[in-house]
Scaffold this motif. Structure first.
Motif, mmCIF file in Angstrom:
data_model
loop_
_atom_site.group_PDB
_atom_site.id
_atom_site.type_symbol
_atom_site.label_atom_id
_atom_site.label_comp_id
_atom_site.label_asym_id
_atom_site.label_seq_id
_atom_site.Cartn_x
_atom_site.Cartn_y
_atom_site.Cartn_z
ATOM 1 N N ASP A 168 37.595 38.878 39.182
ATOM 2 C CA ASP A 168 37.231 37.586 39.766
ATOM 3 C C ASP A 168 38.043 37.274 41.015
ATOM 4 O OD1 ASP A 168 35.331 37.185 37.824
ATOM 5 O OD2 ASP A 168 36.643 36.020 36.515
ATOM 6 N N SER A 169 39.368 37.414 40.930
ATOM 7 C CA SER A 169 40.212 37.072 42.078
ATOM 8 C C SER A 169 39.961 38.014 43.247
ATOM 9 C CB SER A 169 41.692 37.110 41.679
ATOM 10 O OG SER A 169 42.068 38.407 41.255
ATOM 11 N N TYR A 180 37.219 39.788 43.795
ATOM 12 C CA TYR A 180 35.860 39.530 44.292
ATOM 13 C C TYR A 180 35.880 38.392 45.305
ATOM 14 C CZ TYR A 180 30.996 37.915 44.275
ATOM 15 O OH TYR A 180 29.749 37.497 44.654
ATOM 16 N N ASN A 181 36.537 37.298 44.941
ATOM 17 C CA ASN A 181 36.599 36.156 45.842
ATOM 18 C C ASN A 181 37.321 36.515 47.142
ATOM 19 O OD1 ASN A 181 35.262 34.493 44.026
ATOM 20 N ND2 ASN A 181 37.150 33.794 43.050
ATOM 21 N N ARG A 234 35.036 38.744 49.296
ATOM 22 C CA ARG A 234 33.964 37.935 49.880
ATOM 23 C C ARG A 234 34.487 37.132 51.065
ATOM 24 N NH1 ARG A 234 29.066 35.441 46.441
ATOM 25 N NH2 ARG A 234 27.897 34.541 48.185
ATOM 26 N N ARG A 235 35.681 36.566 50.929
ATOM 27 C CA ARG A 235 36.251 35.798 52.023
ATOM 28 C C ARG A 235 36.553 36.699 53.216
ATOM 29 N NH1 ARG A 235 35.827 32.168 55.419
ATOM 30 N NH2 ARG A 235 37.747 31.575 56.480
#
Length: 402
Positions: A229-230, A232-233, A236-237
């Motif tokens: 999750d971390s 991935y974020n 994406r950023r």
């Protein structure tokens, strides 16, 4: 598990409810596949194309209607939890419901949209997908539940509408910010075809994917996925930052997504990306999208050798440029690359563990599993699990009796 065994379990579990009915009860059996993404990883949010397919591993359900407002469900994969139940007018996400929050969320989404579900269900689930391995077990059970409701109540939802409903359920009821690829693949799967999909517009094309004398091997590293999750974020950023920089410096035409660029155009704007990390994320996005388009051509032409090379190239990019692989996935791919009878291999899914896929000659599958399994265990101390998968149809009824 044999369908007859699954049905016997159903009758034993729900015998009392079935005997209470004053009329003969229709019992149906459904199947909903898992999915693998053949190529096109981590580019759906950058405007890229993906090339997933449904597989013949998935989730089964035996179902009957009830005469009250109760839904009673059980999974043979979580027998220790027994039969769980909820009322159709009292649906809420509860931690103690665990896996059942996924089908419950789908019921909730139908009701929120004003569709009347006036009687409950008895449902027995069973899945042969490994949980948490990146093969979309959650999407499989969601689309399965939606298909059951849509079929029994003749709501007339299209496959795309069911996929979107399930995505919304997972996003809002279960708090998982997933994209549409998983649910779309599970709903739209067609045997021996991949799905060339734009996750933004939902435009898609079915691509022939006859594997001839080869088989799709799924290798679960059994490395628990961490940081997904971390990271991935963060990825994406980083892609968003790259896009913002490129949009300011690219004057040939309007760029809405990174994947709007061709590899040649990317060379022109690459000097704008001074930070190495941002450059790497953008490079992977643009070139991976190119690989998907080339893979589509290769599969359409039956050129499995070319497709296998694109698989290897994709993995190297995910490892070195997008940096979402891990030691265990890299070992599986390296072992595959050095074996005769293997055309290609790559990680699939979010990364940092989970599964790899390989294209293995049919007659060498047993040898592959024995050789790779032994070497992988020596190198990692973990035991890989192997699945020989077929490209399968999407969710639907598989058996009906009265």
């Amino acid at each position: 598990m044999e369908l007859s065994t699954l049905k016997n379990n159903f009758y034993n579990l729900y015998r009392a409810e079935l005997m209470e009915s004053k009329k003969q009860v229709a019992v149906k059996t459904y199947f909903s596949p898992g999915r693998v993404n053949l190529i096109g990883e981590h580019i759906d949010y950058s405007g890229g194309m993906v090339l997933p397919c449904a597989i013949n591993l998935g989730t089964y359900a035996v179902v009957s209607r009830r005469t009250d407002q109760t839904v009673k469900i059980m999974s043979l994969n979580f027998e220790e939890m027994g039969i769980l139940s909820f009322e159709l007018d009292q649906i809420e996400n509860k931690p103690e419901m665990d896996w059942a929050n996924y089908p419950m969320g789908v019921f909730n989404e139908f009701i929120k949209r004003g569709h009347v579900i006036d009687q409950g269900f008895n449902i027995l689930f069973y899945g042969d997908l490994p949980n948490g391995a990146g093969l979309s077990s959650s999407a499989s059970i969601e689309v399965l539940t939606a298909t059951i409701i849509n079929d029994y109540l003749s709501f007339g939802f299209t496959k795309t509408e069911l996929a979107l409903l399930c995505q919304k359920s997972e996003n809002e009821f279960n708090g998982m910010n997933c994209g549409i690829m998983d649910q779309f693949s599970v709903a739209h799967g067609v045997k021996d075809h991949a799905i060339f999909l734009n996750c933004d517009t939902l435009e898609y094309e079915l691509i022939p994917a006859a594997l001839k004398d080869y088989r799709l091997m799924i290798i679960n590293t059994n490395k628990k996925r961490g940081l997904v999750d971390s990271e991935y974020n963060m990825r994406r950023r980083e892609c968003e930052v790259a896009l913002e920089i490129i949009q300011k410096g690219f004057d040939q035409r309007t760029i809405q997504y990174l994947c709007d660029l061709t590899p040649v155009e990317f060379l022109d704007v690459a000097p704008l990306l001074n930070e190495d990390t941002v450059y790497k994320r953008a490079y992977h996005s643009v070139v991976e999208n190119f690989r998907v388009h080339e893979s589509k051509k290769a599969l359409s032409n039956g050129n499995l050798i070319a497709f296998g090379e694109w698989m290897y190239s994709s993995h190297e990019s995910l490892k070195n440029y997008f940096q979402v692989s891990c030691k265990e996935l890299d070992i599986i791919v390296d072992l595959s690359r050095n074996m005769r009878g293997v055309l290609g291999a790559r990680m699939t899914g979010a990364g940092f563990g989970g599964c790899a896929i390989a294209l293995v000659e049919k007659d060498k599958c047993d040898y592959y599993m024995e050789k790779v399994g032994r070497s992988y265990n020596v190198k990692t101390g973990l035991k890989a699990t192997f699945y020989i998968a077929e490209i399968a149809d999407g969710a639907g009824v598989v058996h009906e009796s009265f």
